[in-house]
Write a protein that holds these residues in place. Structure first.
Motif, PDB file in Angstrom:
ATOM      1  N   HIS A  35       1.014  -1.148  -0.296  1.00 39.36           N
ATOM      2  CA  HIS A  35       0.214   0.254  -0.511  1.00 39.36           C
ATOM      3  C   HIS A  35       0.613   1.298   0.290  1.00 39.36           C
ATOM      4  CE1 HIS A  35      -3.493   2.382   2.111  1.00 39.36           C
ATOM      5  NE2 HIS A  35      -2.976   2.951   0.321  1.00 39.36           N
ATOM      6  N   GLY A  36       2.106   1.484   0.865  1.00 39.23           N
ATOM      7  CA  GLY A  36       2.594   2.247   0.646  1.00 39.23           C
ATOM      8  C   GLY A  36       3.748   3.155  -0.515  1.00 39.23           C
ATOM      9  N   GLU A  37       3.719   2.030  -1.214  1.00 33.58           N
ATOM     10  CA  GLU A  37       4.423   2.016  -2.590  1.00 33.58           C
ATOM     11  C   GLU A  37       3.262   2.628  -3.565  1.00 33.58           C
ATOM     12  OE1 GLU A  37       6.503  -1.149  -5.824  1.00 33.58           O
ATOM     13  OE2 GLU A  37       5.330  -2.171  -4.306  1.00 33.58           O
ATOM     14  N   LYS A  38       2.868   1.944  -3.329  1.00 32.46           N
ATOM     15  CA  LYS A  38       0.916   2.907  -4.214  1.00 32.46           C
ATOM     16  C   LYS A  38       1.301   4.049  -3.940  1.00 32.46           C
ATOM     17  CE  LYS A  38      -2.710   1.914  -6.304  1.00 32.46           C
ATOM     18  NZ  LYS A  38      -3.241   3.925  -6.744  1.00 32.46           N
ATOM     19  N   LEU A  39       1.544   4.404  -2.700  1.00 31.19           N
ATOM     20  CA  LEU A  39       0.371   5.986  -2.397  1.00 31.19           C
ATOM     21  C   LEU A  39       2.552   6.929  -2.733  1.00 31.19           C
ATOM     22  CD1 LEU A  39      -0.452   5.201   1.314  1.00 31.19           C
ATOM     23  CD2 LEU A  39      -1.257   6.562  -0.390  1.00 31.19           C
ATOM     24  N   TRP A  40       3.736   5.874  -2.470  1.00 29.92           N
ATOM     25  CA  TRP A  40       4.482   7.154  -2.648  1.00 29.92           C
ATOM     26  C   TRP A  40       4.979   7.205  -4.460  1.00 29.92           C
ATOM     27  CZ3 TRP A  40       8.477   9.321  -0.374  1.00 29.92           C
ATOM     28  CH2 TRP A  40       9.768   9.374  -1.354  1.00 29.92           C
ATOM     29  N   THR A  52       8.274   9.606  13.004  1.00 34.97           N
ATOM     30  CA  THR A  52       7.652   9.195  13.508  1.00 34.97           C
ATOM     31  C   THR A  52       6.361   8.673  13.208  1.00 34.97           C
ATOM     32  OG1 THR A  52       6.607  10.307  15.374  1.00 34.97           O
ATOM     33  CG2 THR A  52       8.444   9.453  15.934  1.00 34.97           C
ATOM     34  N   GLN A  53       5.774   7.242  12.599  1.00 37.02           N
ATOM     35  CA  GLN A  53       4.912   7.241  12.202  1.00 37.02           C
ATOM     36  C   GLN A  53       3.726   8.155  13.282  1.00 37.02           C
ATOM     37  OE1 GLN A  53       3.949   2.910  11.754  1.00 37.02           O
ATOM     38  NE2 GLN A  53       1.467   3.347  12.179  1.00 37.02           N
ATOM     39  N   GLU A  54       3.427   8.266  14.080  1.00 35.04           N
ATOM     40  CA  GLU A  54       2.600   9.473  14.807  1.00 35.04           C
ATOM     41  C   GLU A  54       2.669  10.547  13.962  1.00 35.04           C
ATOM     42  OE1 GLU A  54       1.432   9.047  19.824  1.00 35.04           O
ATOM     43  OE2 GLU A  54       3.393  10.356  18.547  1.00 35.04           O
ATOM     44  N   ALA A  55       3.726  11.428  13.738  1.00 35.30           N
ATOM     45  CA  ALA A  55       4.389  12.496  13.539  1.00 35.30           C
ATOM     46  C   ALA A  55       3.076  12.383  11.611  1.00 35.30           C
ATOM     47  CB  ALA A  55       5.095  13.010  13.749  1.00 35.30           C
ATOM     48  N   ALA A  56       3.617  11.559  11.471  1.00 31.62           N
ATOM     49  CA  ALA A  56       3.538  11.231   9.349  1.00 31.62           C
ATOM     50  C   ALA A  56       1.649  11.633  10.069  1.00 31.62           C
ATOM     51  CB  ALA A  56       4.305  10.168   9.299  1.00 31.62           C
ATOM     52  N   ALA A  57       1.069  10.689  10.882  1.00 26.68           N
ATOM     53  CA  ALA A  57      -0.120  10.408  11.116  1.00 26.68           C
ATOM     54  C   ALA A  57      -0.865  11.546  10.979  1.00 26.68           C
ATOM     55  CB  ALA A  57      -0.723   9.736  11.915  1.00 26.68           C
ATOM     56  N   ALA A  58      -0.004  12.474  11.135  1.00 28.09           N
ATOM     57  CA  ALA A  58      -0.695  14.165  12.035  1.00 28.09           C
ATOM     58  C   ALA A  58      -1.293  14.877  10.552  1.00 28.09           C
ATOM     59  CB  ALA A  58       0.023  14.704  13.188  1.00 28.09           C
ATOM     60  N   LYS A  59      -0.610  14.584   9.302  1.00 22.56           N
ATOM     61  CA  LYS A  59       0.097  14.835   7.836  1.00 22.56           C
ATOM     62  C   LYS A  59      -0.835  15.032   6.747  1.00 22.56           C
ATOM     63  CE  LYS A  59       3.538  17.496   9.614  1.00 22.56           C
ATOM     64  NZ  LYS A  59       4.624  18.504   8.792  1.00 22.56           N
ATOM     65  N   LEU A  60      -0.687  12.918   7.577  1.00 18.57           N
ATOM     66  CA  LEU A  60      -1.199  12.415   5.867  1.00 18.57           C
ATOM     67  C   LEU A  60      -2.635  11.390   6.502  1.00 18.57           C
ATOM     68  CD1 LEU A  60       2.090  10.705   4.930  1.00 18.57           C
ATOM     69  CD2 LEU A  60       0.806  12.512   4.097  1.00 18.57           C
ATOM     70  N   ALA A  63      -3.850   8.235   9.338  1.00 17.71           N
ATOM     71  CA  ALA A  63      -2.867   7.121  10.593  1.00 17.71           C
ATOM     72  C   ALA A  63      -3.633   6.047   9.111  1.00 17.71           C
ATOM     73  CB  ALA A  63      -4.594   6.092  11.464  1.00 17.71           C
ATOM     74  N   ASP A  64      -3.724   5.439   8.080  1.00 22.59           N
ATOM     75  CA  ASP A  64      -3.487   4.645   7.368  1.00 22.59           C
ATOM     76  C   ASP A  64      -2.027   4.742   6.067  1.00 22.59           C
ATOM     77  OD1 ASP A  64      -5.793   2.750   8.356  1.00 22.59           O
ATOM     78  OD2 ASP A  64      -6.867   3.038   7.227  1.00 22.59           O
ATOM     79  N   GLU A  65      -2.342   5.528   6.160  1.00 21.71           N
ATOM     80  CA  GLU A  65      -1.042   6.848   5.342  1.00 21.71           C
ATOM     81  C   GLU A  65       0.202   6.179   5.430  1.00 21.71           C
ATOM     82  OE1 GLU A  65      -4.815   8.124   5.407  1.00 21.71           O
ATOM     83  OE2 GLU A  65      -5.256   7.511   3.812  1.00 21.71           O
ATOM     84  N   ALA A  66      -0.243   6.718   6.720  1.00 20.65           N
ATOM     85  CA  ALA A  66       0.804   7.140   7.511  1.00 20.65           C
ATOM     86  C   ALA A  66       1.477   5.577   7.793  1.00 20.65           C
ATOM     87  CB  ALA A  66       1.462   8.132   8.836  1.00 20.65           C
ATOM     88  N   GLN A  67       1.052   4.722   8.674  1.00 17.89           N
ATOM     89  CA  GLN A  67       1.875   3.022   8.033  1.00 17.89           C
ATOM     90  C   GLN A  67       1.835   2.663   6.815  1.00 17.89           C
ATOM     91  OE1 GLN A  67      -1.833   0.316   9.143  1.00 17.89           O
ATOM     92  NE2 GLN A  67       0.215  -0.964  10.333  1.00 17.89           N
ATOM     93  N   ALA A  68       1.703   2.749   6.274  1.00 18.07           N
ATOM     94  CA  ALA A  68       1.454   2.438   4.837  1.00 18.07           C
ATOM     95  C   ALA A  68       3.221   2.858   4.385  1.00 18.07           C
ATOM     96  CB  ALA A  68       0.631   2.343   4.066  1.00 18.07           C
ATOM     97  N   LEU A  69       3.397   3.924   4.278  1.00 21.20           N
ATOM     98  CA  LEU A  69       4.573   5.085   3.485  1.00 21.20           C
ATOM     99  C   LEU A  69       5.504   4.563   4.636  1.00 21.20           C
ATOM    100  CD1 LEU A  69       2.993   8.531   2.856  1.00 21.20           C
ATOM    101  CD2 LEU A  69       4.367   6.910   1.292  1.00 21.20           C
ATOM    102  N   THR A  70       5.247   4.753   5.854  1.00 23.20           N
ATOM    103  CA  THR A  70       6.429   3.938   6.915  1.00 23.20           C
ATOM    104  C   THR A  70       6.660   3.194   6.996  1.00 23.20           C
ATOM    105  OG1 THR A  70       5.534   5.539   8.779  1.00 23.20           O
ATOM    106  CG2 THR A  70       7.067   4.152   9.142  1.00 23.20           C
ATOM    107  N   ALA A  71       6.453   1.689   6.550  1.00 22.63           N
ATOM    108  CA  ALA A  71       6.456   0.404   6.545  1.00 22.63           C
ATOM    109  C   ALA A  71       7.442   0.533   4.997  1.00 22.63           C
ATOM    110  CB  ALA A  71       5.131  -0.571   6.420  1.00 22.63           C
ATOM    111  N   TYR A  72       6.725   1.077   3.527  1.00 25.36           N
ATOM    112  CA  TYR A  72       7.000   1.087   2.754  1.00 25.36           C
ATOM    113  C   TYR A  72       9.051   1.675   2.688  1.00 25.36           C
ATOM    114  CZ  TYR A  72       8.225   1.520  -2.601  1.00 25.36           C
ATOM    115  OH  TYR A  72       8.440   1.884  -3.466  1.00 25.36           O
TER     116      TYR A  72
END
Length: 650
Positions: free
Chosen positions: A234-239, A259-267, A269-278
């Motif tokens: 999912h993160g690859e597709k978002l990227w 952090t994933q938490e900081a990214a979630a505030a801007k993107l 929760a789901d998007e932040a988790q996927a991009l962090t993973a990728y």
């Protein structure tokens, strides 16, 4: 790591209070050997608060007395730690941010607010002090997996579930790196710091014996253990499809510090988790996307102005500095070789922008930013896609080496001439070893800059700045000493009877250091300029300019030595003392200017002329530093003359 992260309720695995005590106890010693050690320890201490505070306070009430006591202790210790760090223009701002964090903890503020304040303080800390926030080379996750299996799996389990064969014997139990909820607040940089420094009072020791690259490999591997293949896909597709992702993760440093938490505030929760993973599993993607040169300068400048509008002056300062050091500074030699006046215009505009940000005037910052963007357009047109004319390359190579070489020659030849006049040929090998070592070090610098690593803009400016200031202070003391002796007269008697006893082995090594610094600072800058010129491909013109400059430098050195040898000794010391004093003033101006460009010294523009040859720049800081040196020289010369007048002739 065998017994790695032996565990705690939080991600840090230990008894943080004991860890904080060790950080304070060892801080002074660590800073003595590593200027960034104290900053690393302070960063880790503040990060404890960001991660652990939510377990101590909820809705304004203490839910764990023990953990809340630790939070109070951590912030109190952080206040002590910042006071012990080396001087820096941003030190007061960082101290204020830590004070705000301390006040929030005392007031039992909301966990999100405390986390924001902690991250803000650490962001300022990273901008001001040399803390490695990202690996110098791309992480090798396969090696990270092998290291984990050998060092960590016995405690944390093969899959990171906290169920390794040694886990049952540990108290508290090892944490599970697969715990997605806990992983949200854990950055890769935080993992790297714990791996590097360990945590006192627990079975988590420092793994500093691993190379820096191996520790980053391990941090990246562990940081991805809470994510699965679906999240990475999912993160690859978002990227590929979501432009916000590339804006947020602009480079590898963003992957390691966000952090994933900081990214979630801007993107989200789901998007932040996927991009962090990728991106943690494919760090090369973020690094390949990283803008460079003027593109990075434009981006950082825009981000800096946005921070100004948001009232974040500290962030605006950091981003403005990055616009120069990370974006423009690496291409500065190429611009200087083609259009020196344009280079000076950009440097002046950069200083003006930083000054406007420091004053907090949004309108002035916008005007300065607009001027910079226009200058960037001129730079793009100047560089273009076409190679420089061979004659331009030849002249650039000639003038650069000649300019830098003459500055070094004036100091080294002065030392040699002095020792010959003093009949101290036994000390000359130290001087020759100094400048020869500097040439060897310069050659190694060229190899490193060409084939191994990229020398950052900050590293270059700091090296030049500190080297210039050091040389200026040494030359100041030498000039005053020589003037004292020239005022006293009776040189032959002094040289034969006094100098042999006064010139100790320690003094000889001091001359070695002065010769090394004087030459290396010039070689260092020449290497960077030549690397930029070489990019144009005019190899023959480059070598031609180099050869002609070498011949001219040899002629100049011969002339200086011959002239000094024929000069009467009293006159030699009198003229040389004046010359050395002038050099000290020039080098002090250049040194402070370089430290300004590195962000170590503030910038206050004044209405004054700019004379680069004399190190005179229109800023209050450089002028005051030169005025201070000049005042010391005038006072010292006056005292020498008064003292000489009181002596009775023999």
């Amino acid at each position: 790591m065998r017994i790695m992260f032996s565990s705690i309720k939080k991600w840090l695995v230990c008894y943080p209070l004991v860890a904080a005590s060790l950080l304070l106890a060892g801080g002074a010693q660590a800073q003595a050997t590593d200027p960034g050690a104290g900053a690393k320890q302070l960063w880790q201490l503040i990060d404890y608060v960001a991660v652990d505070y939510s377990g101590a306070v909820e809705h304004g009430k203490v839910v764990s007395e023990a953990e809340y006591a630790e939070m109070l202790d951590f912030t109190d210790n952080a206040t002590t730690q910042i006071a012990a760090l080396p001087a820096h223009a941003s030190k007061t701002t960082i101290a204020a941010a830590i004070a705000d964090l301390r006040a929030a903890v005392v007031a039992k503020a909301d966990g999100l607010e405390v986390k924001r304040l902690a991250h803000h303080a650490n962001g300022l800390l990273i901008a001001a002090y040399p803390i490695p926030v990202a690996p110098k080379v791309l992480p090798n996750l396969a090696r990270g997996a092998a290291l984990y299996a050998a060092q960590c799996a016995s405690c944390h389990g093969v899959a990171g579930g906290g169920d390794g064969p040694l886990a049952a014997s540990l108290e508290p139990k090892p944490i599970a790196f697969t715990d997605g909820e806990r992983a949200q607040s854990r950055s890769l940089m935080a993992l790297y710091q714990v791996i590097s420094q360990g945590v006192a009072g627990t079975s988590m020791a420092s793994f500093g014996q691993l190379s820096e690259n191996e520790r980053w490999d391990l941090a990246f591997y562990i940081g991805g253990m809470s994510h699965d293949a679906a999240a990475r896909a999912h993160g690859e597709k978002l990227w590929q499809d979501d432009p916000r992702s590339k804006k947020l993760y602009a480079d590898l440093a963003a992957v390691t510090t966000l952090t994933q938490e900081a990214a979630a505030a801007k993107l989200g929760a789901d998007e932040a988790q996927a991009l962090t993973a990728y991106l943690r599993s494919h760090p090369d993607k973020a690094e390949a996307h990283k803008p460079a040169g003027l593109a990075l300068s434009r981006l950082r400048l825009a981000e800096s102005l946005a921070a100004m509008h948001a009232g974040d002056r500290a962030g605006a300062t950091r981003l403005g500095l990055s616009a120069y050091l990370d974006g423009f500074e690496p291409i500065e030699p190429m611009v200087g070789a083609r259009n020196k006046s344009l280079l000076l215009a950009v440097e002046n505009a950069m200083l003006a922008y930083r000054s406007a940000v420091a004053k907090g005037t949004v309108a002035d910052a916008e005007a300065a930013g607009e001027k910079l963007q226009q200058l960037f357009t001129h730079v793009e047109a100047e560089l273009g896609d076409a190679k420089a004319d061979p004659m331009t390359t030849f002249i650039g190579a000639l003038t650069i080496l000649l300019r830098e070489g003459v500055e070094a020659l004036l100091i080294v030849i002065g030392i040699i001439a002095f020792l010959r006049k003093a009949k101290r040929n036994d000390v000359l090998p130290y001087v020759h070893a100094g400048w020869a070592s500097a040439l060897v070090a310069g050659g190694l610098t060229w190899v490193a800059a060409t084939y191994l690593v990229t020398i950052s803009g900050a590293s270059r400016e700091v090296s030049e700045g500190l080297g210039s200031v050091f040389a200026a202070l040494v030359l100041l003391s030498v000039g005053l000493w020589m003037h004292q002796k020239s005022s006293a007269g009776r040189w032959q008697e002094y040289l034969h009877e006094k100098l042999t006893a006064a010139m100790s082995r320690r003094s000889a090594w001091g001359l070695f250091a002065l010769a090394f610094i004087a030459v290396y600072r010039e070689v260092f800058e020449t290497v960077l300029f030549y690397s930029a010129l070489a990019a144009d491909g005019n190899g023959g013109a480059l070598l031609g300019g180099f050869a002609v400059a070498i011949v001219l430098l040899v002629v100049i050195a011969w002339a200086l030595l011959r002239t000094s040898a024929r000069m009467p000794i009293g006159k030699f010391f009198s003229w040389t003392s004046a010359f050395v004093a002038v050099l000290a003033v020039i080098l002090m101006g250049k040194g402070v200017a370089a430290l300004q460009e590195a962000g170590w010294v503030g910038v206050t523009p004044v209405d004054f002329m700019r004379i680069d040859l004399l190190g005179i720049l229109p800023t209050a800081e450089t002028l005051l530093a030169q005025a201070a040196i000049l005042a010391i020289i005038v006072a010292g010369y006056g005292w020498n003359r008064v003292s000489a007048g009181k002596r009775k002739p023999a």
